[in-house]
Each structure stands twice: as C-alpha cells, then as structure tokens.
Design an enzyme around this catalytic site. Structure first.
Site, PDB file in Angstrom:
ATOM      1  N   GLY A 101      71.174 -38.934 -10.692  1.00 15.99           N
ATOM      2  CA  GLY A 101      69.799 -38.467 -10.588  1.00 15.99           C
ATOM      3  C   GLY A 101      69.301 -38.304  -9.169  1.00 15.99           C
ATOM      4  O   GLY A 101      68.152 -37.970  -8.950  1.00 15.99           O
ATOM      5  N   CYS A 102      70.174 -38.548  -8.164  1.00 10.61           N
ATOM      6  CA  CYS A 102      69.700 -38.469  -6.783  1.00 10.61           C
ATOM      7  C   CYS A 102      69.629 -37.039  -6.296  1.00 10.61           C
ATOM      8  O   CYS A 102      68.908 -36.744  -5.359  1.00 10.61           O
ATOM      9  CB  CYS A 102      70.591 -39.302  -5.858  1.00 10.61           C
ATOM     10  SG  CYS A 102      72.202 -38.573  -5.571  1.00 10.61           S
ATOM     11  N   GLY A 103      70.426 -36.152  -6.887  1.00 11.60           N
ATOM     12  CA  GLY A 103      70.386 -34.749  -6.498  1.00 11.60           C
ATOM     13  C   GLY A 103      71.132 -34.434  -5.225  1.00 11.60           C
ATOM     14  O   GLY A 103      71.218 -33.286  -4.828  1.00 11.60           O
ATOM     15  N   LEU A 104      71.696 -35.459  -4.560  1.00  9.86           N
ATOM     16  CA  LEU A 104      72.409 -35.218  -3.302  1.00  9.86           C
ATOM     17  C   LEU A 104      73.778 -35.883  -3.292  1.00  9.86           C
ATOM     18  O   LEU A 104      74.369 -36.055  -2.241  1.00  9.86           O
ATOM     19  CB  LEU A 104      71.572 -35.747  -2.121  1.00  9.86           C
ATOM     20  CG  LEU A 104      70.278 -34.991  -1.830  1.00  9.86           C
ATOM     21  CD1 LEU A 104      69.507 -35.709  -0.741  1.00  9.86           C
ATOM     22  CD2 LEU A 104      70.559 -33.563  -1.415  1.00  9.86           C
ATOM     23  N   CYS A 105      74.277 -36.275  -4.483  1.00 10.62           N
ATOM     24  CA  CYS A 105      75.524 -37.018  -4.539  1.00 10.62           C
ATOM     25  C   CYS A 105      76.674 -36.150  -5.026  1.00 10.62           C
ATOM     26  O   CYS A 105      76.472 -35.099  -5.613  1.00 10.62           O
ATOM     27  CB  CYS A 105      75.372 -38.220  -5.473  1.00 10.62           C
ATOM     28  SG  CYS A 105      74.091 -39.378  -4.964  1.00 10.62           S
TER      29      CYS A 105
END
Length: 263
Positions: A101-105
């Site tokens: 859910g971090c969107g940058l992983c």
C-alpha cells in the site's frame, strides 16, 4: 522570512535571513504523487517542471488546470491532466500500488529510479570561458542565497546571451524542477543552452537535466559515479568542480571546443 540576532560578529552587520520551507504536495487528478519540502515560491514552475521531468506529462499543454491550495499543514499543487495522459497516469498509479500500500515499493519503483536518462540531441558547443561565465552569472543572481546562505540554485545559461532563467529553493532537486518548469512555460528549448547548478551531481540531477534537453550540465561540486555513467550513456557533457576558471570534465568533452581532442 525570519531573521536572527548575531552574536560574536560585527554589531553593524545585518542579521541573516532564514528561508521558508514548506510541505508541498503534487496532486494529479485527485491522487497525491509526491510531497516535497520546498521553498514556497515559483510553485507554478515547480508543478509544471516536476510533471515534465518525471514523465507525467510531455508538454505543459497536457495540464488542463493547475491550482495552488494552501492549508495549515502545507500547500497542495492540484493538477488535472488531459486525456490520454489522465488515463495513462491512472494506469501508472494502479501499477505502482503494491500489496504494502505504500505505492513506492517493489521492482516497479526500482526500475523507475534507475531509468535511463533521455538521450541528448543537440549540436551545441561551448568554450571554457562560457563555463566560467555561467558560474559567475549564477553566483551573482542568487538573491535568496545571498540573504540566507541556505538555498540552492539552478540556472539556464545561453552562450552569447547569458543567464536567461534562474530558480532557487532549499532543495537542489526542487530548484532544478522549478527551472524546468520556467523554461517550458516560456517556450525556451533546453537544447540551446546549459544547465548550471550549485550542488553536487547525483544521478537525479543528470536525469532531470537530460529531460530538459540541455546538452551540458555545469556544477560547482563533484559527481557520483552513477551520475557520471548516466551522463556518458545519455551523451550529456558533465562539467564539475567549476569554480573561477577551473573545472573538471567527466563526460562529453567533445562539446568543449577548446578542449576537445583533434584528429
């Protein structure tokens, strides 16, 4: 802007000013892409420049609306994109939103961070005197830095014309994004000049300069090894440690017409 009272200095000397630093969110079609700590000035340039160098849009015309909304926690730059850019952005957001859910992983963000820089297409050449002139012009035009000693600058220098644009910010990346936006909004092509910066050269600074289309990047400090390799792969001339009349060239020496090897 705040100011301080000096101790241990000439009492007649003016107190140093302190630059503002604010959380600035870049919001596209209602979704937050990034939050940066930035100087709250030239925010239209920041929004457009970030959008261009990050590949969210290909031209300022693909941004249909831009509003600056200040709140108690910071500033939102709200941008709305024209189709099909809006559709492409929506797909990109869905792809990057992984199970954490971090969107940058995950691999997508690693691929994005290590993306090849845009290949430079420009026949511009410069002289050693242009390097010195660019640095001198940048130093003279840094009004915020002169007042605070706490900000970075990015400028665009055109041989024969001088410094045609400059932006300052507490963040070196932000200053370059703002410069990119200023050039695009004024219709100034990057291929006709050089970018000059006050910071070290990381790979992101090379990527952003290549996205602008400038064939030469001049910096007052040193590069990282990855920045050098990226500049070489992109065909970007990288001039560093430029102070006074001295400098070092790590890539693209052929664009320096008085230093390029002959034969």
């Amino acid at each position: 802007m705040l100011s301080a009272i000096s101790r241990g200095r000439d009492v007649a000397a003016p107190a140093r000013a302190v630059p503002e630093e604010t959380a600035v969110a870049l919001v596209y079609d209602g979704s937050t892409e990034a939050v940066m700590m930035a100087t709250p000035a030239d925010l239209e340039d920041f929004a457009v420049g970030f959008s261009l160098v990050e590949g969210i849009v290909g031209s300022p015309g693909e941004i249909t609306d831009l509003s600056i909304v200040a709140g108690p926690a910071g500033i939102e730059l709200r941008l709305w994109l024209a189709a099909p850019r809006a559709d492409a952005y929506g797909r990109r957001r869905r792809r990057l939103a992984g199970p954490t859910g971090c969107g940058l992983c995950g691999i997508e963000s690693l691929d994005e961070a290590m993306r090849p820089a845009r290949r430079i297409a420009s026949d511009l050449s410069v002289a050693s005197t242009d390097v010195a002139a660019a640095i001198s012009a940048l130093e003279a035009a840094q009004h915020l830095a002169h007042a605070t000693h706490a900000t970075h600058a990015a400028g665009f220098f055109v041989p024969g014309r001088g410094l045609v644009a400059l932006r300052e910010d507490v963040g070196r990346h932000n200053a370059l994004d703002k410069l990119a936006g200023a050039l695009a909004r004024r219709g100034i092509a990057g291929a006709g000049g050089v970018v000059v910066i006050t910071s070290r050269v990381s790979v992101e600074m090379v990527q952003k300069t290549a996205a602008i289309g400038a064939p030469v990047l001049i910096a007052v400090s040193a590069p990282t090894a990855l920045a050098v390799r990226t500049a070489q792969a992109a065909g970007l001339t990288l001039v560093v440690m430029a102070r006074g009349t001295g400098f070092e060239v790590y890539a693209g020496v052929e664009r320096l017409r008085d230093l390029a090897p002959h034969g």
